[in-house]
Design an enzyme around this catalytic site. Structure first.
Site, PDB file in Angstrom:
ATOM      1  NE  ARG A   1      -4.059  -1.938   0.414  1.00 21.55           N
ATOM      2  CZ  ARG A   1      -4.029  -3.239   0.133  1.00 21.55           C
ATOM      3  NH1 ARG A   1      -2.953  -3.775  -0.430  1.00 21.55           N
ATOM      4  NH2 ARG A   1      -5.074  -4.004   0.387  1.00 21.55           N
TER       5      ARG A   1
ATOM      6  CD  GLU B   1      -5.461   0.652   2.485  1.00 18.03           C
ATOM      7  OE1 GLU B   1      -6.204   0.885   1.518  1.00 18.03           O
ATOM      8  OE2 GLU B   1      -5.350  -0.473   2.991  1.00 18.03           O
TER       9      GLU B   1
ATOM     10  CB  SER C   1      -8.393  -1.658   4.438  1.00 19.83           C
ATOM     11  OG  SER C   1      -8.697  -2.943   3.982  1.00 19.83           O
TER      12      SER C   1
HETATM   13  N1  EPU Z   1     -10.462 -10.731  10.665  1.00 19.95           N
HETATM   14  C1  EPU Z   1     -11.106 -10.739  11.877  1.00 19.95           C
HETATM   15  N2  EPU Z   1     -12.092  -9.812  12.081  1.00 19.95           N
HETATM   16  C2  EPU Z   1     -12.468  -8.922  11.139  1.00 19.95           C
HETATM   17  C3  EPU Z   1     -11.797  -8.910   9.911  1.00 19.95           C
HETATM   18  C4  EPU Z   1     -10.789  -9.837   9.691  1.00 19.95           C
HETATM   19  O1  EPU Z   1     -10.819 -11.549  12.752  1.00 19.95           O
HETATM   20  O2  EPU Z   1     -13.378  -8.136  11.419  1.00 19.95           O
HETATM   21  C5  EPU Z   1      -9.447 -11.755  10.390  1.00 19.95           C
HETATM   22  C6  EPU Z   1      -9.953 -12.801   9.398  1.00 19.95           C
HETATM   23  O3  EPU Z   1     -10.641 -13.811  10.036  1.00 19.95           O
HETATM   24  C7  EPU Z   1      -8.699 -13.285   8.751  1.00 19.95           C
HETATM   25  C8  EPU Z   1      -7.805 -12.059   8.772  1.00 19.95           C
HETATM   26  O4  EPU Z   1      -8.337 -11.175   9.756  1.00 19.95           O
HETATM   27  O5  EPU Z   1      -8.096 -14.282   9.536  1.00 19.95           O
HETATM   28  C9  EPU Z   1      -7.677 -11.386   7.414  1.00 19.95           C
HETATM   29  O6  EPU Z   1      -8.936 -10.922   6.968  1.00 19.95           O
HETATM   30  P1  EPU Z   1      -9.259 -10.672   5.401  1.00 19.95           P
HETATM   31  O7  EPU Z   1      -8.940 -11.896   4.639  1.00 19.95           O
HETATM   32  O8  EPU Z   1     -10.640 -10.139   5.318  1.00 19.95           O
HETATM   33  O9  EPU Z   1      -8.197  -9.630   4.917  1.00 19.95           O
HETATM   34  P2  EPU Z   1      -7.623  -8.315   5.602  1.00 19.95           P
HETATM   35  O10 EPU Z   1      -6.208  -8.545   5.983  1.00 19.95           O
HETATM   36  O11 EPU Z   1      -8.546  -7.848   6.671  1.00 19.95           O
HETATM   37  C10 EPU Z   1      -6.627  -7.332   3.391  1.00 19.95           C
HETATM   38  C11 EPU Z   1      -6.646  -6.014   2.651  1.00 19.95           C
HETATM   39  C12 EPU Z   1      -7.942  -5.840   1.880  1.00 19.95           C
HETATM   40  C13 EPU Z   1      -8.050  -6.979   0.887  1.00 19.95           C
HETATM   41  C14 EPU Z   1      -8.007  -8.315   1.663  1.00 19.95           C
HETATM   42  C15 EPU Z   1      -7.959  -9.499   0.742  1.00 19.95           C
HETATM   43  C16 EPU Z   1      -5.275  -4.495   3.954  1.00 19.95           C
HETATM   44  C17 EPU Z   1      -5.247  -3.346   4.875  1.00 19.95           C
HETATM   45  N3  EPU Z   1      -6.489  -4.929   3.594  1.00 19.95           N
HETATM   46  O12 EPU Z   1      -7.662  -7.298   4.369  1.00 19.95           O
HETATM   47  O13 EPU Z   1      -7.836  -4.627   1.135  1.00 19.95           O
HETATM   48  O14 EPU Z   1      -9.246  -6.903   0.151  1.00 19.95           O
HETATM   49  O15 EPU Z   1      -6.804  -8.395   2.475  1.00 19.95           O
HETATM   50  O16 EPU Z   1      -6.719  -9.559   0.109  1.00 19.95           O
HETATM   51  O17 EPU Z   1      -4.233  -4.999   3.548  1.00 19.95           O
HETATM   52  C18 EPU Z   1      -8.360  -2.311   1.065  1.00 19.95           C
HETATM   53  O18 EPU Z   1      -7.154  -2.115   1.016  1.00 19.95           O
HETATM   54  O19 EPU Z   1      -9.203  -1.377   1.046  1.00 19.95           O
HETATM   55  C19 EPU Z   1      -8.851  -3.679   1.190  1.00 19.95           C
HETATM   56  C20 EPU Z   1     -10.142  -3.976   1.340  1.00 19.95           C
END
Ligand code: EPU
Length: 336
Positions: A161, A332, A236
């Site tokens: 990012r 972000e 995010s």
């Molecule tokens: N999780 C929780 N609670 C929540 C949300 C997530 O426990 O409320 C846990 C999930 O269970 C999982 C982990 O966190 O174990 C990761 O969650 P997720 O797969 O939804 O991905 P993320 O790390 O929360 C990132 C990006 C997203 C992108 C997704 C998929 C960042 C800051 N965010 O989210 O990007 O869509 O991975 O690749 O890196 C964005 O940048 O706007 C965005 C949506």
């Protein structure tokens, strides 16, 4: 044409209602150069898709809304294609255009809000793919002298990012087009991300096409992330923090279930969504704003919220996460 006192509500996905002192819709590179030349000594604010910003106050500047359209194939072989897309193209519509032509490489980035021209600034990424994986170069206009400058992938210094446009060169260049290298055959599919695998399995798809992957990503995003056309948000709100393995081991002692992704031998990425949920904020609603109930990483405007209220909530979340886990989570989204 320059308009005075324009509401920016339709131009930011958070749906925050602040005013621009003046506003100009830019539909060509030439028009951009002219406006920059004519308003050299005036404060300027460059607006793309408005999908990665939280507006906390009126903008006392001339807002240049980059709305330059066009997609063209600039070079192709039997296997690959170079495509130049202008900055004002909507990102997801561009992804769909590529799918219609069976050009592979950005299907995992389906449904990300925003425009082509702002995608490199934060190196958009999702489900195992980042913009940098398909990026060749971008054309820009240098604000101070209206010169055209091309940036290669190396020049952009992409990170998680991150890019040079958010760091050393912040506010100095306006991206007018981006050139991508995509595949025409032998598409390199990225299906390792757990949720994609599951989604394809649920749909009984064994050998997915790029369209199948896009559909899977769309289904996953729609199940977790609020549609900005219905509930204001900027995806995010925070980045996922990267911490040392040592600090992670300590964290694991107190919270054995903490999820993580390995970044390098001694660094680990921890999902902010998990930290924020454990800090008790998931689904919390304060009047007309709050934390999304399906993904704690997303702050939302239920309608009519002030940017400053959402920012105060972000600060409270950061402070609480720091207190409980001793981890700093960075925003972000750009706070304006
Ligand atoms: N999780 C929780 N609670 C929540 C949300 C997530 O426990 O409320 C846990 C999930 O269970 C999982 C982990 O966190 O174990 C990761 O969650 P997720 O797969 O939804 O991905 P993320 O790390 O929360 C990132 C990006 C997203 C992108 C997704 C998929 C960042 C800051 N965010 O989210 O990007 O869509 O991975 O690749 O890196 C964005 O940048 O706007 C965005 C949506």
């Amino acid at each position: 044409m320059i308009e005075e006192n324009v509401s920016l509500r339709p131009y930011n996905t958070f749906g925050i209602d602040v005013n621009a002192k003046s506003f100009c819709n830019i539909s060509s590179v030439e028009a951009l150069k002219i406006q920059l030349r004519e308003h050299q000594n005036q404060p300027l604010f460059v607006l793309g898709g408005g999908s990665n910003m939280l507006l906390t106050k009126n903008i006392e500047a001339l807002v240049l809304h980059i709305n330059i359209k066009g997609i063209e194939v600039v070079e192709e072989t039997n296997e690959t294609v170079l495509i130049k897309a202008m900055a004002g193209e909507n990102w997801h519509e561009f992804v769909l255009w590529c799918l219609d032509h069976n050009y592979g490489g950005i299907e995992n980035l389906s449904l990300i809000p925003g425009n082509v021209g702002t995608a490199p600034i934060q190196n958009i990424g999702a489900y195992g793919v980042e913009l940098k994986d398909v990026f060749v170069s971008c054309e820009t206009i240098r604000i101070k002298d209206q010169e055209s400058v091309t940036f290669t992938k190396e020049d952009c210094q992409f990170g998680y990012r991150e890019s040079i446009f958010k760091q050393d060169l912040k506010g100095q260049y306006i991206i007018t087009s981006v050139t991508f290298k995509l595949t025409k055959t032998n598409h390199k599919l990225h299906t390792d991300y757990g949720a994609i695998k599951q989604q394809l399995k649920d749909s009984n798809i064994d050998s997915p096409s790029i369209r199948d992957i896009s559909n899977a990503v769309i289904a996953i995003r729609q199940s977790k992330l609020p549609d900005p056309n219905e509930i204001g948000n900027s995806g995010s709100f925070f980045k996922n923090p990267v911490i040392s393995k040592l600090q992670f081991q300590k964290l694991q002692e107190n919270f054995p279930k903490v999820p993580s992704y390995s970044v390098s031998e001694d660094l680990v990425k921890v999902p902010s969504g998990w930290l924020i949920e454990k800090a008790g904020f998931k689904g919390k609603r304060f009047n007309n704003y709050g934390v999304h109930n399906k993904q704690a990483l997303v702050l939302v405007n239920y309608g009519g919220a002030k940017g400053s209220d959402i920012y105060d909530l972000a600060l409270l979340i950061q402070k609480t996460v720091k207190r409980i886990f001793d981890i700093t989570i960075e925003t972000e989204v750009n706070i304006i």
